[in-house]
Write a protein that holds these residues in place. Sequence first.
Motif, PDB file in Angstrom:
ATOM      1  N   SER A 295      -2.023  44.048  16.709  1.00 53.28           N
ATOM      2  CA  SER A 295      -1.125  44.670  15.727  1.00 53.28           C
ATOM      3  C   SER A 295      -0.115  45.599  16.373  1.00 53.28           C
ATOM      4  CB  SER A 295      -1.944  45.445  14.684  1.00 53.28           C
ATOM      5  OG  SER A 295      -2.663  46.506  15.297  1.00 53.28           O
TER       6      SER A 295
ATOM      7  N   ASP B  34      -4.937  48.542  13.305  1.00 55.31           N
ATOM      8  CA  ASP B  34      -4.230  47.609  12.425  1.00 55.31           C
ATOM      9  C   ASP B  34      -3.611  48.349  11.244  1.00 55.31           C
ATOM     10  OD1 ASP B  34      -4.959  45.568  14.071  1.00 55.31           O
ATOM     11  OD2 ASP B  34      -6.535  44.780  12.774  1.00 55.31           O
TER      12      ASP B  34
ATOM     13  N   SER C 224      -0.752  39.414  15.286  1.00 55.27           N
ATOM     14  CA  SER C 224      -1.047  39.129  13.881  1.00 55.27           C
ATOM     15  C   SER C 224       0.178  38.676  13.104  1.00 55.27           C
ATOM     16  CB  SER C 224      -1.644  40.370  13.206  1.00 55.27           C
ATOM     17  OG  SER C 224      -0.714  41.444  13.223  1.00 55.27           O
TER      18      SER C 224
END
Length: 300
Positions: free
Chosen positions: A131, A59, A138
């Motif tokens: 991500s 992420d 996300s």
Amino acid sequence: MNLTVFLELVEFKAKTASVLPFFIGICFSLYNFHKLHLGLVLFYFVAMFIFNMAVDILDNYNDYHHATEIHDYREKTNIIGRENLDLKLVFRMMVGMIIVSALIGIGLSLVVGWPFLLMGLFCYGVGIFYSSGPKPLSSLPFGEVFSGLTMGFMITILCVYLNTYEVFRWSFNNLSEIFLISLPNTLWIANLMLANNICDLEEDEKNNRFTLVHYLGKQRSIQLFIGLNIAAFLAILFSVLIRIAPWTMLGTFLAAPFIYKQVQIFLTKQVKRETFICAVKILAVGAVAQVLSFALTFLF
């Protein structure tokens, strides 16, 4: 890279989201099936924890590359840019963790069967594409759903299946009961992302991340945040009423005043550095209260 930087890179403070659904799975297995395969669940815990750290590194890695507000976000906010971390080292660390956790998962699936492998592949898919890719999960209005279900429900059902694979039945009744017992964690985890997106609305829009908050608006998103907390306690009450959880789990309601206070603090202002911690505290205290009050029944 020192330990403090590493723990921030893997977002160690947020690991409550994966650890407590695991323990709920153990409690549910013992209470409803009277089964526990300690060795298997310990290996699962290690694989789950390592992969969770890898996903958080991913992420941060992807957020660093995708940021359009280069100076403000990359240099001041993202841990990789702020601490001037070696991108190659971060990437190798992330890939290594994914490989190690995957090997453990494959080994477990050879013991308990292909359903564990399929569920694991789903979790890996969500974790990686959360991500990654041209449209990360996300950055879409489905992020809360995927994060809540994967971290809350899937971690719990994987744990239950490991403990009961010899007798586990894929029936609507079984799945709905596991879903219900995992629902508080599922909702609190979803709320964690919702609170994050509420706080980051303006920054996300500048970085072309159009989350659920972008579509609902800030006020309705805050109302949803309140509603999900209420629903979590209703799920706990219903679990006890239909007897898939012991009466002791009603002890979770002792955490209600604290959670109410945190919700009120969050309602006053939605600032990442000041009030996002309220959602983290709600998840931690609520989930710990559920686990401890459930486990209390085993003392009687």
